[in-house]
Design a protein around this motif. Sequence first.
Motif, PDB file in Angstrom:
ATOM      1  N   GLY A 116      13.585  11.485  29.285  1.00  0.00           N
ATOM      2  CA  GLY A 116      12.453  12.339  28.965  1.00  0.00           C
ATOM      3  C   GLY A 116      12.752  13.773  29.363  1.00  0.00           C
ATOM      4  N   ARG A 117      11.731  14.487  29.735  1.00  0.00           N
ATOM      5  CA  ARG A 117      11.900  15.862  30.193  1.00  0.00           C
ATOM      6  C   ARG A 117      12.919  15.874  31.315  1.00  0.00           C
ATOM      7  N   THR A 118      13.882  16.769  31.231  1.00  0.00           N
ATOM      8  CA  THR A 118      14.998  16.707  32.147  1.00  0.00           C
ATOM      9  C   THR A 118      14.563  16.748  33.604  1.00  0.00           C
ATOM     10  N   SER A 119      15.150  15.859  34.384  1.00  0.00           N
ATOM     11  CA  SER A 119      14.847  15.823  35.811  1.00  0.00           C
ATOM     12  C   SER A 119      15.788  16.727  36.595  1.00  0.00           C
ATOM     13  N   SER A 120      16.782  17.283  35.908  1.00  0.00           N
ATOM     14  CA  SER A 120      17.793  18.052  36.630  1.00  0.00           C
ATOM     15  C   SER A 120      17.242  19.362  37.163  1.00  0.00           C
ATOM     16  N   SER A 121      16.039  19.746  36.715  1.00  0.00           N
ATOM     17  CA  SER A 121      15.454  20.992  37.184  1.00  0.00           C
ATOM     18  C   SER A 121      14.707  20.830  38.490  1.00  0.00           C
ATOM     19  N   TYR A 122      14.635  19.634  39.016  1.00  0.00           N
ATOM     20  CA  TYR A 122      13.760  19.376  40.148  1.00  0.00           C
ATOM     21  C   TYR A 122      14.472  18.635  41.273  1.00  0.00           C
ATOM     22  N   ALA A 123      13.929  18.820  42.465  1.00  0.00           N
ATOM     23  CA  ALA A 123      14.375  17.983  43.577  1.00  0.00           C
ATOM     24  C   ALA A 123      13.961  16.538  43.311  1.00  0.00           C
ATOM     25  N   MET A 124      14.738  15.612  43.826  1.00  0.00           N
ATOM     26  CA  MET A 124      14.430  14.197  43.660  1.00  0.00           C
ATOM     27  C   MET A 124      14.523  13.500  45.014  1.00  0.00           C
ATOM     28  N   GLY A 125      14.044  12.284  45.071  1.00  0.00           N
ATOM     29  CA  GLY A 125      14.063  11.595  46.347  1.00  0.00           C
ATOM     30  C   GLY A 125      13.946  10.094  46.221  1.00  0.00           C
ATOM     31  N   TRP A 126      14.149   9.441  47.334  1.00  0.00           N
ATOM     32  CA  TRP A 126      13.949   7.988  47.463  1.00  0.00           C
ATOM     33  C   TRP A 126      12.909   7.736  48.553  1.00  0.00           C
ATOM     34  N   PHE A 127      12.029   6.810  48.263  1.00  0.00           N
ATOM     35  CA  PHE A 127      11.043   6.346  49.222  1.00  0.00           C
ATOM     36  C   PHE A 127      11.137   4.826  49.289  1.00  0.00           C
ATOM     37  N   ARG A 128      10.529   4.234  50.306  1.00  0.00           N
ATOM     38  CA  ARG A 128      10.499   2.780  50.381  1.00  0.00           C
ATOM     39  C   ARG A 128       9.181   2.319  50.985  1.00  0.00           C
ATOM     40  N   GLN A 129       8.824   1.091  50.638  1.00  0.00           N
ATOM     41  CA  GLN A 129       7.594   0.516  51.153  1.00  0.00           C
ATOM     42  C   GLN A 129       7.839  -0.928  51.537  1.00  0.00           C
ATOM     43  N   ALA A 130       7.711  -1.208  52.822  1.00  0.00           N
ATOM     44  CA  ALA A 130       7.848  -2.567  53.339  1.00  0.00           C
ATOM     45  C   ALA A 130       6.490  -3.266  53.265  1.00  0.00           C
ATOM     46  N   THR A 169      23.430   7.471  51.762  1.00  0.00           N
ATOM     47  CA  THR A 169      23.865   8.705  51.127  1.00  0.00           C
ATOM     48  C   THR A 169      23.189   8.838  49.775  1.00  0.00           C
ATOM     49  N   ILE A 170      22.512   9.953  49.577  1.00  0.00           N
ATOM     50  CA  ILE A 170      21.869  10.250  48.298  1.00  0.00           C
ATOM     51  C   ILE A 170      22.778  11.179  47.508  1.00  0.00           C
ATOM     52  N   SER A 171      22.850  10.955  46.205  1.00  0.00           N
ATOM     53  CA  SER A 171      23.665  11.811  45.340  1.00  0.00           C
ATOM     54  C   SER A 171      23.070  11.803  43.945  1.00  0.00           C
ATOM     55  N   ARG A 172      23.524  12.731  43.118  1.00  0.00           N
ATOM     56  CA  ARG A 172      23.034  12.815  41.747  1.00  0.00           C
ATOM     57  C   ARG A 172      24.103  13.398  40.849  1.00  0.00           C
ATOM     58  N   ASP A 173      24.007  13.052  39.581  1.00  0.00           N
ATOM     59  CA  ASP A 173      24.875  13.623  38.556  1.00  0.00           C
ATOM     60  C   ASP A 173      23.950  14.066  37.431  1.00  0.00           C
ATOM     61  N   ASN A 174      23.679  15.358  37.343  1.00  0.00           N
ATOM     62  CA  ASN A 174      22.711  15.848  36.366  1.00  0.00           C
ATOM     63  C   ASN A 174      23.200  15.656  34.930  1.00  0.00           C
ATOM     64  N   ALA A 175      24.493  15.658  34.739  1.00  0.00           N
ATOM     65  CA  ALA A 175      25.026  15.434  33.392  1.00  0.00           C
ATOM     66  C   ALA A 175      24.721  14.014  32.911  1.00  0.00           C
ATOM     67  N   LYS A 176      24.607  13.101  33.860  1.00  0.00           N
ATOM     68  CA  LYS A 176      24.292  11.702  33.529  1.00  0.00           C
ATOM     69  C   LYS A 176      22.825  11.369  33.755  1.00  0.00           C
ATOM     70  N   ASN A 177      22.050  12.344  34.209  1.00  0.00           N
ATOM     71  CA  ASN A 177      20.634  12.127  34.513  1.00  0.00           C
ATOM     72  C   ASN A 177      20.437  10.914  35.424  1.00  0.00           C
ATOM     73  N   THR A 178      21.272  10.833  36.421  1.00  0.00           N
ATOM     74  CA  THR A 178      21.253   9.678  37.313  1.00  0.00           C
ATOM     75  C   THR A 178      21.329  10.118  38.769  1.00  0.00           C
ATOM     76  N   MET A 179      20.591   9.399  39.596  1.00  0.00           N
ATOM     77  CA  MET A 179      20.628   9.605  41.053  1.00  0.00           C
ATOM     78  C   MET A 179      20.969   8.266  41.695  1.00  0.00           C
ATOM     79  N   TRP A 180      21.632   8.337  42.819  1.00  0.00           N
ATOM     80  CA  TRP A 180      22.031   7.114  43.516  1.00  0.00           C
ATOM     81  C   TRP A 180      21.606   7.163  44.976  1.00  0.00           C
ATOM     82  N   LEU A 181      21.502   5.990  45.565  1.00  0.00           N
ATOM     83  CA  LEU A 181      21.327   5.852  46.999  1.00  0.00           C
ATOM     84  C   LEU A 181      22.316   4.792  47.477  1.00  0.00           C
TER      85      LEU A 181
END
Length: 125
Positions: free
Chosen positions: A26-40, A69-81
């Motif tokens: 969708g609308r590119t996410s590469s323009s924004y900060a991203m994050g991971w959250f969790r809920q137990a 470790t958090i990382s991202r590849d904006n060319a692939k529109n993907t983030m990893w943890l």
Amino acid sequence: QVQLVESGGGLVQAGGSLRLSCAASGRTSSSYAMGWFRQAPGQEREFVATINRSGYSTSYADSVKGRFTISRDNAKNTMWLQMNSLQPEDTAVYYCAASSRLFGLAYNENEYGYWGQGTQVTVSS
């Protein structure tokens, strides 16, 4: 609109590793900060890690620092943890999120407007 889809969760023994992925469309996410959250179970959702839009700046919750470790590849529109040395207390549903913050990092849930559906991570002792 940004659509986020997490994958990579599963069952792992204590001390093991998992790598979560978050694919954005969708609308590119590469323009924004991203994050991971969790809920137990029975707990509120908590911050895990954040990365700025370029990928050069990151920050972590104290509970995961040095193991995740958090990382991202904006060319692939993907983030990893990448999660190493997993412990039973890491068991939770993990969510990726895209914020509306153009600069810097985003630590609070209210800074995030787009969320994935979550992926379960279970760590057995």
